[in-house]
Design a protein around this motif. Structure first.
Motif, PDB file in Angstrom:
ATOM      1  N   ARG A 300      59.254  12.093 -33.662  1.00  0.00           N
ATOM      2  CA  ARG A 300      60.607  11.583 -33.870  1.00  0.00           C
ATOM      3  C   ARG A 300      60.876  11.310 -35.347  1.00  0.00           C
ATOM      4  O   ARG A 300      61.961  11.590 -35.850  1.00  0.00           O
ATOM      5  N   ILE A 301      59.871  10.776 -36.028  1.00  0.00           N
ATOM      6  CA  ILE A 301      60.040  10.466 -37.451  1.00  0.00           C
ATOM      7  C   ILE A 301      60.123  11.744 -38.274  1.00  0.00           C
ATOM      8  O   ILE A 301      61.012  11.908 -39.119  1.00  0.00           O
ATOM      9  N   VAL A 302      59.198  12.678 -38.038  1.00  0.00           N
ATOM     10  CA  VAL A 302      59.142  13.922 -38.813  1.00  0.00           C
ATOM     11  C   VAL A 302      60.396  14.758 -38.575  1.00  0.00           C
ATOM     12  O   VAL A 302      60.984  15.309 -39.521  1.00  0.00           O
ATOM     13  N   CYS A 303      60.825  14.875 -37.320  1.00  0.00           N
ATOM     14  CA  CYS A 303      62.027  15.667 -37.023  1.00  0.00           C
ATOM     15  C   CYS A 303      63.262  15.062 -37.667  1.00  0.00           C
ATOM     16  O   CYS A 303      64.128  15.783 -38.166  1.00  0.00           O
ATOM     17  N   GLY A 304      63.337  13.733 -37.663  1.00  0.00           N
ATOM     18  CA  GLY A 304      64.465  13.089 -38.329  1.00  0.00           C
ATOM     19  C   GLY A 304      64.473  13.375 -39.817  1.00  0.00           C
ATOM     20  O   GLY A 304      65.530  13.599 -40.418  1.00  0.00           O
ATOM     21  N   HIS A 305      63.277  13.402 -40.414  1.00  0.00           N
ATOM     22  CA  HIS A 305      63.170  13.639 -41.858  1.00  0.00           C
ATOM     23  C   HIS A 305      63.602  15.059 -42.229  1.00  0.00           C
ATOM     24  O   HIS A 305      64.255  15.266 -43.262  1.00  0.00           O
ATOM     25  N   TYR A 306      63.241  16.038 -41.398  1.00  0.00           N
ATOM     26  CA  TYR A 306      63.524  17.434 -41.732  1.00  0.00           C
ATOM     27  C   TYR A 306      64.819  17.959 -41.102  1.00  0.00           C
ATOM     28  O   TYR A 306      65.144  19.139 -41.270  1.00  0.00           O
ATOM     29  N   ALA A 307      65.552  17.100 -40.403  1.00  0.00           N
ATOM     30  CA  ALA A 307      66.750  17.556 -39.705  1.00  0.00           C
ATOM     31  C   ALA A 307      67.805  18.112 -40.648  1.00  0.00           C
ATOM     32  O   ALA A 307      68.474  19.105 -40.339  1.00  0.00           O
ATOM     33  N   LYS A 308      67.972  17.488 -41.813  1.00  0.00           N
ATOM     34  CA  LYS A 308      68.995  17.945 -42.746  1.00  0.00           C
ATOM     35  C   LYS A 308      68.665  19.332 -43.289  1.00  0.00           C
ATOM     36  O   LYS A 308      69.548  20.167 -43.495  1.00  0.00           O
ATOM     37  N   ARG A 309      67.382  19.587 -43.489  1.00  0.00           N
ATOM     38  CA  ARG A 309      66.966  20.882 -44.037  1.00  0.00           C
ATOM     39  C   ARG A 309      66.994  21.983 -42.987  1.00  0.00           C
ATOM     40  O   ARG A 309      67.424  23.110 -43.252  1.00  0.00           O
ATOM     41  N   LEU A 310      66.524  21.686 -41.774  1.00  0.00           N
ATOM     42  CA  LEU A 310      66.380  22.714 -40.743  1.00  0.00           C
ATOM     43  C   LEU A 310      67.541  22.734 -39.755  1.00  0.00           C
ATOM     44  O   LEU A 310      67.746  23.742 -39.074  1.00  0.00           O
ATOM     45  N   GLY A 311      68.287  21.634 -39.677  1.00  0.00           N
ATOM     46  CA  GLY A 311      69.373  21.527 -38.707  1.00  0.00           C
ATOM     47  C   GLY A 311      68.887  20.875 -37.429  1.00  0.00           C
ATOM     48  O   GLY A 311      67.976  21.406 -36.771  1.00  0.00           O
ATOM     49  N   ALA A 312      69.480  19.744 -37.066  1.00  0.00           N
ATOM     50  CA  ALA A 312      69.028  18.998 -35.891  1.00  0.00           C
ATOM     51  C   ALA A 312      69.146  19.824 -34.617  1.00  0.00           C
ATOM     52  O   ALA A 312      68.235  19.845 -33.777  1.00  0.00           O
ATOM     53  N   VAL A 313      70.263  20.529 -34.451  1.00  0.00           N
ATOM     54  CA  VAL A 313      70.458  21.323 -33.235  1.00  0.00           C
ATOM     55  C   VAL A 313      69.476  22.484 -33.196  1.00  0.00           C
ATOM     56  O   VAL A 313      68.939  22.833 -32.133  1.00  0.00           O
ATOM     57  N   ASN A 314      69.213  23.098 -34.348  1.00  0.00           N
ATOM     58  CA  ASN A 314      68.250  24.198 -34.389  1.00  0.00           C
ATOM     59  C   ASN A 314      66.860  23.734 -33.940  1.00  0.00           C
ATOM     60  O   ASN A 314      66.163  24.429 -33.191  1.00  0.00           O
ATOM     61  N   ILE A 315      66.462  22.574 -34.407  1.00  0.00           N
ATOM     62  CA  ILE A 315      65.165  22.022 -34.010  1.00  0.00           C
ATOM     63  C   ILE A 315      65.122  21.808 -32.502  1.00  0.00           C
ATOM     64  O   ILE A 315      64.153  22.172 -31.822  1.00  0.00           O
ATOM     65  N   LEU A 316      66.189  21.243 -31.952  1.00  0.00           N
ATOM     66  CA  LEU A 316      66.221  20.954 -30.523  1.00  0.00           C
ATOM     67  C   LEU A 316      66.187  22.230 -29.684  1.00  0.00           C
ATOM     68  O   LEU A 316      65.516  22.277 -28.642  1.00  0.00           O
ATOM     69  N   ILE A 317      66.897  23.258 -30.114  1.00  0.00           N
ATOM     70  CA  ILE A 317      66.891  24.513 -29.360  1.00  0.00           C
ATOM     71  C   ILE A 317      65.476  25.085 -29.277  1.00  0.00           C
ATOM     72  O   ILE A 317      64.990  25.459 -28.203  1.00  0.00           O
ATOM     73  N   VAL A 318      64.788  25.131 -30.402  1.00  0.00           N
ATOM     74  CA  VAL A 318      63.426  25.671 -30.428  1.00  0.00           C
ATOM     75  C   VAL A 318      62.481  24.777 -29.631  1.00  0.00           C
ATOM     76  O   VAL A 318      61.675  25.262 -28.812  1.00  0.00           O
ATOM     77  N   PHE A 319      62.573  23.471 -29.838  1.00  0.00           N
ATOM     78  CA  PHE A 319      61.639  22.545 -29.197  1.00  0.00           C
ATOM     79  C   PHE A 319      61.828  22.497 -27.681  1.00  0.00           C
ATOM     80  O   PHE A 319      60.852  22.418 -26.929  1.00  0.00           O
ATOM     81  N   HIS A 320      63.071  22.543 -27.211  1.00  0.00           N
ATOM     82  CA  HIS A 320      63.296  22.503 -25.765  1.00  0.00           C
ATOM     83  C   HIS A 320      62.836  23.791 -25.105  1.00  0.00           C
ATOM     84  O   HIS A 320      62.328  23.757 -23.970  1.00  0.00           O
ATOM     85  N   ALA A 321      62.985  24.901 -25.795  1.00  0.00           N
ATOM     86  CA  ALA A 321      62.471  26.171 -25.264  1.00  0.00           C
ATOM     87  C   ALA A 321      60.943  26.121 -25.152  1.00  0.00           C
ATOM     88  O   ALA A 321      60.368  26.528 -24.140  1.00  0.00           O
ATOM     89  N   ILE A 322      60.284  25.613 -26.189  1.00  0.00           N
ATOM     90  CA  ILE A 322      58.825  25.483 -26.163  1.00  0.00           C
ATOM     91  C   ILE A 322      58.391  24.544 -25.039  1.00  0.00           C
ATOM     92  O   ILE A 322      57.406  24.822 -24.324  1.00  0.00           O
TER      93      ILE A 322
END
Length: 442
Positions: A300-322
């Motif tokens: 939760r901490i790491v994803c919050g930190h990198y959300a601006k760079r990678l895009g919060a929705v993009n992270i969620l799409i990949v992570f939920h698929a995994i």
């Protein structure tokens, strides 16, 4: 009307905010209505870090508490209500979790009437009262009311306020701050599960509730007292605002949360039991909850930190698929402990970031005065999902799996995460479109 020396005066200004005029920064008796951004406490520094710390402690108790109630649930099944049906006992935890999420919608009206600090302290009083009353409860219906409804509603107020507060104080480090605060729920399990386990075994369940009540009152009381908004906001005249149901982006956020909770509940309720069924001890099962919690907090901490760079929705799409994939390729397909351990760790990494990134999306796109209401609606949606999915999952496990085969509920968990990809993809599209509800970008 002039303010007394050293006092603040609240004045309405046309830019949508209620700005606070500091009389000792102006001539005596003169009310200033031209405060600029620089005259408010600074973003990302100073008291902002106090807000993050106080909110984290609040989440540790308010969100971590229900995680510790798994210990109580085992006690109810094995000792206190051994002759009662399991599905009847399950209503205690069902109402605890449901009210912990759904009641957050009441935070907006209470903040409007009493202010952020006092609304949080009201939550502390309600939740503490619920725990104390639970310590005197001897019937299932009494625990549903005290531990479930009263404690749950008090916790929901604290959760909603504490999850919304960092958005008011952070900009550059907003993702990191929200990630840290959202990790409090996982971190709470690391602290509260051993405490509850020890007090139940060394004393009794009544005193376990009372010890938890004391901890809750002290820590959320102090943390709640430290909470305050960076600047006062004009709140909607409606006590509860359902207008966000007309906003497609907000609706997609609600749908993601509802589907996520279906899959997440399968893990919380049944994965520890599946470990016992492959030959591991209840102690091993409890210890692995701690391992999962560590990786969940870090994620939760790491994803919050990198959300601006990678895009919060993009992270969620990949992570939920995994997450959907590992449900089927690891938990469903194997009965080896090493695979189960790897699955649990990976689920802690990939299956939980919505709890921080969903908050961050709301904070990034919606103005401050809407954040608390949308978060409240989001948690209401998750609460309703819990209320429906917990009993439904239990029925599927009972009727289809005969309480020994986990295949059907594993498929249900995977399907929920795969289904959440649809609103996530639509959310990505809606966030790019013009939306009158979004904040005005500079």
């Amino acid at each position: 009307m002039a303010a007394l020396p050293g006092e603040d005066m609240i004045v309405n200004v046309p830019n949508g905010f209620v700005e606070r005029s500091i009389s000792h920064n102006s001539k005596k008796g003169q009310v200033r209505t031209d405060l600029t951004e620089g005259e408010y406490p600074p973003l990302d520094k100073g008291y902002a870090w106090v807000i993050m710390a106080a909110s984290s402690v609040n989440l540790l108790l308010a969100s971590g508490g229900p995680n510790a109630f798994g210990v109580f649930q085992a006690y109810y099944l094995k000792v206190l209500f051994v002759d009662e049906p399991a599905e009847k006992i399950a209503w205690i935890s069902t109402m605890t979790v449901t009210c912990s999420f759904s009641g957050g919608l009441l935070a907006g009206p209470l903040v409007k009437i009493f202010g952020m600090r006092n609304a949080s302290l009201i939550g502390t009083i309600i939740a503490t009262a619920g725990l104390i009353l639970a310590s005197f409860s001897t019937q299932i219906w009494q625990l549903v009311l005290t531990q479930g409804v009263i404690y749950g509603l008090g916790s929901s107020l604290i959760m909603n306020i504490s999850l919304s507060a960092p958005a008011l104080w952070f900009d550059k480090y907003k993702g990191f701050a929200i990630g840290v605060v959202a990790s409090g729920g996982s971190s709470g399990a690391l602290i509260l599960v051993p405490i509850v386990t020890k007090t139940v075994s060394a004393l009794n369940i009544q005193w376990s509730f009372r010890v938890l009540a004391i901890l809750y009152f002290v820590f959320t009381g102090v943390s709640g007292y430290l909470l305050k908004p960076r600047k006062e906001l004009v709140t909607d005249k409606k006590l509860v605002d359902f207008s966000s149901l007309k906003d497609p982006a907000a609706v997609m956020i609600y749908l993601v949360g509802m589907l996520l909770r279906v899959g997440f509940n399968v893990i919380v309720l049944y994965f520890p039991a599946s470990l016992i069924d492959i030959g591991k001890s209840p102690t091993t099962s409890t210890n692995l909850i701690m391992v999962y919690s560590v990786f969940s907090s870090i994620s939760r901490i790491v994803c919050g930190h990198y959300a601006k760079r990678l895009g919060a929705v993009n992270i969620l799409i990949v992570f939920h698929a995994i997450t959907g994939i590992i449900f089927l390729s690891m938990w469903y397909s194997s009965h080896r402990f090493s695979v189960y351990l790897a699955f649990y760790i990976m689920f802690g990494i990939f299956g939980v970031p919505f709890f921080s990134l969903g908050l961050l999306i709301v904070a990034d796109y919606y103005p401050d005065e809407k954040v608390r209401q949308i978060n409240g609606m989001s948690y209401l949606a998750m609460g309703m999902s819990i209320l429906v999915s917990l009993p439904t999952t239990g029925v599927i496990f009972q009727k289809v799996g005969k309480r020994v085969d986990y295949s059907s509920i594993i498929i249900l968990g995977a399907a929920a995460y795969f289904a959440s990809l649809v609103p996530l993809i639509l959310l990505k599209r809606f966030l790019k479109q013009y939306n009158t509800n979004f904040k005005v970008k500079d």
